[in-house]
Scaffold this motif. Structure first.
Motif, PDB file in Angstrom:
ATOM      1  N   ILE A 147      -5.398  10.430  -4.796  1.00 45.39           N
ATOM      2  CA  ILE A 147      -4.908   9.091  -4.459  1.00 45.39           C
ATOM      3  C   ILE A 147      -5.983   8.303  -3.731  1.00 45.39           C
ATOM      4  O   ILE A 147      -6.198   7.117  -4.007  1.00 45.39           O
ATOM      5  CB  ILE A 147      -3.613   9.173  -3.612  1.00 45.39           C
ATOM      6  CG1 ILE A 147      -2.475   9.775  -4.454  1.00 45.39           C
ATOM      7  CG2 ILE A 147      -3.208   7.794  -3.081  1.00 45.39           C
ATOM      8  CD1 ILE A 147      -1.218  10.106  -3.664  1.00 45.39           C
ATOM      9  N   SER A 148      -6.686   8.952  -2.818  1.00 49.44           N
ATOM     10  CA  SER A 148      -7.748   8.254  -2.083  1.00 49.44           C
ATOM     11  C   SER A 148      -8.862   7.819  -3.035  1.00 49.44           C
ATOM     12  O   SER A 148      -9.424   6.729  -2.882  1.00 49.44           O
ATOM     13  CB  SER A 148      -8.298   9.117  -0.952  1.00 49.44           C
ATOM     14  OG  SER A 148      -8.982  10.239  -1.458  1.00 49.44           O
TER      15      SER A 148
ATOM     16  N   SER B 186       0.825  -1.207   0.000  1.00 49.53           N
ATOM     17  CA  SER B 186       0.000   0.000   0.000  1.00 49.53           C
ATOM     18  C   SER B 186       0.860   1.258   0.000  1.00 49.53           C
ATOM     19  O   SER B 186       0.574   2.225  -0.712  1.00 49.53           O
ATOM     20  CB  SER B 186      -0.927   0.020   1.219  1.00 49.53           C
ATOM     21  OG  SER B 186      -1.842  -1.028   1.144  1.00 49.53           O
TER      22      SER B 186
ATOM     23  N   VAL C 275      -4.650   7.708   3.324  1.00 54.11           N
ATOM     24  CA  VAL C 275      -3.559   8.035   2.397  1.00 54.11           C
ATOM     25  C   VAL C 275      -2.535   8.927   3.090  1.00 54.11           C
ATOM     26  O   VAL C 275      -1.324   8.726   2.962  1.00 54.11           O
ATOM     27  CB  VAL C 275      -4.109   8.711   1.123  1.00 54.11           C
ATOM     28  CG1 VAL C 275      -2.981   9.211   0.234  1.00 54.11           C
ATOM     29  CG2 VAL C 275      -5.013   7.754   0.353  1.00 54.11           C
TER      30      VAL C 275
ATOM     31  N   ARG D  21      -7.538   4.812  -5.081  1.00 56.43           N
ATOM     32  CA  ARG D  21      -7.367   3.602  -4.268  1.00 56.43           C
ATOM     33  C   ARG D  21      -8.624   3.202  -3.513  1.00 56.43           C
ATOM     34  O   ARG D  21      -8.636   2.210  -2.798  1.00 56.43           O
ATOM     35  CB  ARG D  21      -6.224   3.812  -3.271  1.00 56.43           C
ATOM     36  CG  ARG D  21      -4.884   4.038  -3.992  1.00 56.43           C
ATOM     37  CD  ARG D  21      -3.701   4.062  -3.064  1.00 56.43           C
ATOM     38  NE  ARG D  21      -3.531   2.734  -2.481  1.00 56.43           N
ATOM     39  CZ  ARG D  21      -3.551   2.512  -1.174  1.00 56.43           C
ATOM     40  NH1 ARG D  21      -3.740   3.492  -0.312  1.00 56.43           N
ATOM     41  NH2 ARG D  21      -3.378   1.292  -0.715  1.00 56.43           N
ATOM     42  N   ASN D  22      -9.687   3.988  -3.630  1.00 64.66           N
ATOM     43  CA  ASN D  22     -10.941   3.724  -2.904  1.00 64.66           C
ATOM     44  C   ASN D  22     -10.715   3.624  -1.408  1.00 64.66           C
ATOM     45  O   ASN D  22     -11.171   2.697  -0.732  1.00 64.66           O
ATOM     46  CB  ASN D  22     -11.615   2.438  -3.413  1.00 64.66           C
ATOM     47  CG  ASN D  22     -12.117   2.583  -4.831  1.00 64.66           C
ATOM     48  OD1 ASN D  22     -12.634   3.632  -5.206  1.00 64.66           O
ATOM     49  ND2 ASN D  22     -11.943   1.554  -5.625  1.00 64.66           N
ATOM     50  N   THR D  23      -9.949   4.582  -0.882  1.00 63.70           N
ATOM     51  CA  THR D  23      -9.715   4.661   0.556  1.00 63.70           C
ATOM     52  C   THR D  23     -10.017   6.074   1.009  1.00 63.70           C
ATOM     53  O   THR D  23     -10.251   6.963   0.188  1.00 63.70           O
ATOM     54  CB  THR D  23      -8.245   4.325   0.906  1.00 63.70           C
ATOM     55  OG1 THR D  23      -7.388   5.237   0.232  1.00 63.70           O
ATOM     56  CG2 THR D  23      -7.878   2.908   0.517  1.00 63.70           C
TER      57      THR D  23
ATOM     58  N   GLU E  82       2.297   1.750  -3.425  1.00 65.32           N
ATOM     59  CA  GLU E  82       1.300   2.298  -4.350  1.00 65.32           C
ATOM     60  C   GLU E  82       1.123   3.791  -4.113  1.00 65.32           C
ATOM     61  O   GLU E  82       1.107   4.587  -5.051  1.00 65.32           O
ATOM     62  CB  GLU E  82      -0.031   1.552  -4.184  1.00 65.32           C
ATOM     63  CG  GLU E  82      -1.058   1.943  -5.222  1.00 65.32           C
ATOM     64  CD  GLU E  82      -2.351   1.147  -5.094  1.00 65.32           C
ATOM     65  OE1 GLU E  82      -3.202   1.310  -5.973  1.00 65.32           O
ATOM     66  OE2 GLU E  82      -2.525   0.373  -4.110  1.00 65.32           O
ATOM     67  N   VAL E  83       1.020   4.186  -2.846  1.00 65.14           N
ATOM     68  CA  VAL E  83       0.890   5.601  -2.512  1.00 65.14           C
ATOM     69  C   VAL E  83       2.136   6.356  -2.980  1.00 65.14           C
ATOM     70  O   VAL E  83       2.041   7.448  -3.558  1.00 65.14           O
ATOM     71  CB  VAL E  83       0.648   5.805  -0.998  1.00 65.14           C
ATOM     72  CG1 VAL E  83       0.777   7.267  -0.607  1.00 65.14           C
ATOM     73  CG2 VAL E  83      -0.726   5.277  -0.602  1.00 65.14           C
TER      74      VAL E  83
END
Length: 162
Positions: free
Chosen positions: A123-124, A106, A134, A127-129, A109-110
């Motif tokens: 980014i959120s 993770s 993030v 990444r669906n977060t 990826e970030v």
């Protein structure tokens, strides 16, 4: 195309007037009339010759430009291939560095998305977060990389190229 049409018209005028001059000579027309129509034949012929030369020159220039464009396209393709290879190799270097810093998948990826210039909000979304997640991952990433923030993180990878 327009020049070709004008050339055809001039040649037609020249040929028709030439035959008219021959007919006028056989009919005994006054010499001033024969001279004036002969001038039309000469001027039409000169105009047609000049246009034909211009058309040939343009065709030659177009051929040279096409050849130069093909050479440029080949060079660009080679540069693009070189850039693809460089991008791949640089990606390998980045991933190796991420591994050296012991980043989680993770965090990696970030990190890649940060290097691409995305904001925490973007980014959120990618990444669906949550954005907070993030930010936390980025903070941990900065700590592991021993940098102060996103600018220093990006600079760490770019400073040797500048």
């Amino acid at each position: 195309m327009r020049n070709i049409l004008i050339t055809i018209m001039l040649i037609t005028i020249m040929v028709l007037n030439f035959f008219d001059v021959l007919f006028d000579i056989s009919m005994g027309a006054p010499s001033w009339h024969i001279i004036s129509e002969s001038l039309i034949v000469i001027v039409s012929g000169i105009g047609a010759i000049l246009l034909i030369k211009d058309i040939n020159e343009k065709i030659s220039n177009i051929s040279a430009l096409k050849k130069a464009l093909m050479i440029s396209d080949d060079k660009l393709k080679n540069i693009s291939d070189e850039m693809k290879n460089a991008r791949y190799e640089y990606g390998v270097v980045i991933h190796n560095q991420f591994n050296e810093w012991s980043l989680t998948p993770s965090e990696k990826e970030v990190g890649m998305l940060l290097l691409k210039g995305l904001s925490f909000k973007e980014i959120s979304a990618v990444r669906n977060t949550k954005e907070k997640t993030v930010r936390q991952q980025a903070s941990i990433l900065y700590s592991k990389a021993n940098v102060e923030g996103r600018h220093e993180f990006s600079a760490w990878f770019l400073e040797d190229f500048i």
